[in-house]
Design a protein around this motif. Structure first.
Motif, PDB file in Angstrom:
ATOM      1  N   GLN A   3       0.812  -1.223   0.000  1.00  0.00           N
ATOM      2  CA  GLN A   3       0.000   0.000   0.000  1.00  0.00           C
ATOM      3  C   GLN A   3       0.845   1.271   0.000  1.00  0.00           C
ATOM      4  OE1 GLN A   3      -3.312  -0.189  -0.408  1.00  0.00           O
ATOM      5  NE2 GLN A   3      -3.429   2.022  -0.552  1.00  0.00           N
ATOM      6  N   LYS A   4       1.946   1.256   0.744  1.00  0.00           N
ATOM      7  CA  LYS A   4       2.800   2.447   0.823  1.00  0.00           C
ATOM      8  C   LYS A   4       3.394   2.782  -0.550  1.00  0.00           C
ATOM      9  CE  LYS A   4       6.661   4.339   3.432  1.00  0.00           C
ATOM     10  NZ  LYS A   4       7.669   4.094   4.458  1.00  0.00           N
ATOM     11  N   ASN A   7       0.591   4.064  -2.887  1.00  0.00           N
ATOM     12  CA  ASN A   7       0.238   5.460  -2.592  1.00  0.00           C
ATOM     13  C   ASN A   7       1.283   6.426  -3.133  1.00  0.00           C
ATOM     14  OD1 ASN A   7      -2.170   4.789  -1.370  1.00  0.00           O
ATOM     15  ND2 ASN A   7      -1.299   4.723   0.682  1.00  0.00           N
ATOM     16  N   ARG A  10       0.658   6.681  -6.839  1.00  0.00           N
ATOM     17  CA  ARG A  10      -0.574   7.429  -7.092  1.00  0.00           C
ATOM     18  C   ARG A  10      -0.333   8.915  -6.866  1.00  0.00           C
ATOM     19  NH1 ARG A  10      -6.498   6.422  -4.564  1.00  0.00           N
ATOM     20  NH2 ARG A  10      -5.634   4.361  -4.353  1.00  0.00           N
ATOM     21  N   SER A  11       0.422   9.247  -5.832  1.00  0.00           N
ATOM     22  CA  SER A  11       0.734  10.642  -5.541  1.00  0.00           C
ATOM     23  C   SER A  11       1.530  11.266  -6.691  1.00  0.00           C
ATOM     24  CB  SER A  11       1.525  10.741  -4.237  1.00  0.00           C
ATOM     25  OG  SER A  11       1.949  12.059  -4.021  1.00  0.00           O
TER      26      SER A  11
END
Length: 89
Positions: A3-4, A7, A10-11
């Motif tokens: 997940q990290k 993210n 995605r950022s």
């Protein structure tokens, strides 16, 4: 993919979407008025709160006149004479 890491990607994608839109001189409202995407949905995508559909990404890349890899590949960093890093596209 954890997940990290997801993210983080995605950022980065969100940042590049905003950068490309602004570089083209467009607002979220402009894209809404063009019938491309609802302004609130684009805001959520650019804010990293919503995933982007691949077909929408392709359409935005065409509107922004950017290759699709612009949104995924970070520009190379190069050291300046002062020792600072700058991006080269």
């Amino acid at each position: 993919m954890d997940q990290k890491k997801f993210n983080k990607h995605r950022s980065y994608l969100s940042q590049r979407l905003i950068e490309a839109r602004e570089k083209k001189g467009l607002t979220q409202k402009n894209l809404h008025d063009m019938g491309v995407i609802d302004q609130s949905n684009l805001s959520k995508i650019e804010g990293g709160k919503r995933k982007i559909d691949v077909m929408l990404l392709i359409e935005l890349a065409e509107i922004y006149e950017q290759p699709i890899d612009f949104f995924f590949i970070k520009p190379k960093q190069k050291k300046t004479q002062s020792g600072n890093e700058s991006f080269v596209e």
